[in-house]
Design an enzyme around this catalytic site. Structure first.
Site, PDB file in Angstrom:
ATOM      1  N   ASP A  19       3.682   3.877  -0.213  1.00 26.15           N
ATOM      2  CA  ASP A  19       3.391   2.466   0.082  1.00 26.15           C
ATOM      3  C   ASP A  19       2.136   1.999  -0.657  1.00 26.15           C
ATOM      4  OD1 ASP A  19       3.784   0.014   1.261  1.00 26.15           O
ATOM      5  OD2 ASP A  19       2.982   0.588   3.221  1.00 26.15           O
ATOM      6  N   HIS A  36       5.260  -1.005  -8.858  1.00 24.83           N
ATOM      7  CA  HIS A  36       6.356  -0.052  -8.637  1.00 24.83           C
ATOM      8  C   HIS A  36       6.501   0.873  -9.841  1.00 24.83           C
ATOM      9  CE1 HIS A  36       7.257  -2.182  -5.049  1.00 24.83           C
ATOM     10  NE2 HIS A  36       7.784  -3.243  -5.619  1.00 24.83           N
ATOM     11  N   LEU A 130      12.840  23.080  -6.576  1.00 24.02           N
ATOM     12  CA  LEU A 130      12.388  22.004  -5.687  1.00 24.02           C
ATOM     13  C   LEU A 130      13.601  21.191  -5.242  1.00 24.02           C
ATOM     14  CD1 LEU A 130      10.046  20.308  -4.422  1.00 24.02           C
ATOM     15  CD2 LEU A 130      10.118  18.899  -6.484  1.00 24.02           C
TER      16      LEU A 130
HETATM   17  C1  IPE Z   1       8.194   1.300   3.783  1.00 23.15           C
HETATM   18  O1  IPE Z   1       7.248   0.462   3.223  1.00 23.15           O
HETATM   19  C2  IPE Z   1       9.342   1.487   2.837  1.00 23.15           C
HETATM   20  C3  IPE Z   1       9.039   2.186   1.604  1.00 23.15           C
HETATM   21  C4  IPE Z   1       7.889   2.729   1.275  1.00 23.15           C
HETATM   22  C5  IPE Z   1      10.120   2.285   0.674  1.00 23.15           C
HETATM   23  P1  IPE Z   1       7.208  -1.094   3.549  1.00 23.15           P
HETATM   24  O2  IPE Z   1       6.031  -1.639   2.815  1.00 23.15           O
HETATM   25  O3  IPE Z   1       8.513  -1.713   3.267  1.00 23.15           O
HETATM   26  O4  IPE Z   1       6.975  -1.096   5.124  1.00 23.15           O
HETATM   27  P2  IPE Z   1       6.350  -2.187   6.073  1.00 23.15           P
HETATM   28  O5  IPE Z   1       7.121  -3.452   5.863  1.00 23.15           O
HETATM   29  O6  IPE Z   1       4.917  -2.353   5.687  1.00 23.15           O
HETATM   30  O7  IPE Z   1       6.509  -1.609   7.435  1.00 23.15           O
HETATM   31  C1  IPE Z   2       6.060   0.430  -1.439  1.00 18.61           C
HETATM   32  O1  IPE Z   2       5.092  -0.469  -1.894  1.00 18.61           O
HETATM   33  C2  IPE Z   2       7.290   0.421  -2.308  1.00 18.61           C
HETATM   34  C3  IPE Z   2       8.471  -0.199  -1.682  1.00 18.61           C
HETATM   35  C4  IPE Z   2       8.567  -0.597  -0.463  1.00 18.61           C
HETATM   36  C5  IPE Z   2       9.632  -0.358  -2.541  1.00 18.61           C
HETATM   37  P1  IPE Z   2       5.069  -1.952  -1.380  1.00 18.61           P
HETATM   38  O2  IPE Z   2       5.871  -2.777  -2.325  1.00 18.61           O
HETATM   39  O3  IPE Z   2       5.484  -2.031   0.034  1.00 18.61           O
HETATM   40  O4  IPE Z   2       3.528  -2.314  -1.544  1.00 18.61           O
HETATM   41  P2  IPE Z   2       2.669  -3.219  -0.571  1.00 18.61           P
HETATM   42  O5  IPE Z   2       2.809  -2.671   0.806  1.00 18.61           O
HETATM   43  O6  IPE Z   2       3.222  -4.610  -0.682  1.00 18.61           O
HETATM   44  O7  IPE Z   2       1.277  -3.105  -1.103  1.00 18.61           O
HETATM   45 MG    MG Z   3       4.445  -1.900   1.767  1.00 15.81          MG
END
Ligand code: IPE
Ligand code: IPE
Ligand code: MG
Length: 241
Positions: A19, A36, A130
């Site tokens: 995240d 990403h 792995l």
């Molecule tokens: C969880 O992250 C999903 C992934 C890392 C793929 P999100 O950024 O989507 O989760 P919330 O919305 O903060 O809970």
């Molecule tokens: C996690 O990073 C990746 C996915 C959920 C695909 P985020 O895109 O949720 O990044 P933040 O939370 O907005 O910083």
């Molecule tokens: Mg996020």
């Protein structure tokens, strides 16, 4: 990390909620998709490090069933990135002895992506160095619902008796069938929640939350977190002597 640590950590299953990509990009005035893209580089770094650090199973959360709520641009960009990464990294993953597997509801993904999943799973099926699992269109509740439907169908058709439903039978109907439960779940970016990631499988997992954003989660940070995990005592409800 010294050898004693390595020995203690052998065979670990580490699950990661990657995240913070969006915040990383925003902090640099870049589009979210650049975050990403940087995240993919960190994932490659972590994958390379796993065998040396005694991690035999790595499960990562890449796209949740809730992530469809994002802008069309971001969702399309992510799907394209998943397809591109599989094509680009297949040879390297194969070389590193990585066995690939995908969990989540594939029926909600494009045929192109579904075919790429099947292709790389087949290509890497004999690898054992792995075991890497990528959760895409994955939601823990959705997974439990799909498993429940399959179990109910077996009962309805007379192939299974209700009293035969056990914890191991439920586990065997989940997407993660055959995988050990995660020992440790890491979530980056400072958020302290599980966001529907492996609720059944992590019932007894350890959690580590780090403020580091995923695009900055490098090998050093990974080693730091694993070292911290190695110092923990896992009791599973019992009392230690
Ligand atoms: C969880 O992250 C999903 C992934 C890392 C793929 P999100 O950024 O989507 O989760 P919330 O919305 O903060 O809970
Ligand atoms: C996690 O990073 C990746 C996915 C959920 C695909 P985020 O895109 O949720 O990044 P933040 O939370 O907005 O910083
Ligand atoms: Mg996020």
């Amino acid at each position: 990390m010294n050898t004693a640590d390595n020995r203690a950590l052998r065979g670990l299953h580490v699950a990661i909620i990657m995240d913070g990509n969006g915040r990383w990009a925003k902090g640099r005035g870049l589009p979210r998709l650049m975050g990403h893209r940087e995240g993919v580089h960190r994932l490659k770094e972590v994958v390379r490090a796993c065998p040396d650090l005694g991690v035999q199973f790595l499960t990562v959360y890449a796209f949740s069933t809730e992530n469809w709520r994002r802008s069309r641009r971001e969702v399309t960009g992510l799907m394209a990135m998943f397809a591109r990464s599989i094509r680009r990294e297949a040879r390297e993953l194969q070389k590193q002895g990585v066995r690939m597997r995908f969990i989540g509801d594939r029926s909600g993904l494009s045929p192109v992506l579904q075919n790429l999943f099947a292709w790389i799973e087949d290509l890497t099926a004999d690898n054992t160095r792995l075991h890497m699992t990528v959760a895409i269109n994955y939601g823990g509740r959705d997974e439990i619902v799909r498993a429940t439907r399959a179990i109910c169908a077996a009962v309805a058709e007379g192939r299974l008796r209700p009293d035969e439903v056990s914890e191991s039978l439920v586990s065997d109907h989940l997407d993660t069938q055959g995988l050990p439960d995660p020992d440790l779940v890491i979530r980056t970016s400072g958020e302290v929640r599980s966001s529907n990631f492996l609720p059944w499988q992590t019932a007894y997992s350890e959690y580590e939350f780090t403020p580091v954003l995923w695009p900055e989660f490098d090998r050093t940070e990974f080693e730091r977190v694993l070292h911290g995990y190695g110092l923990r005592e896992r009791r599973f409800g019992a009392v230690t002597a």
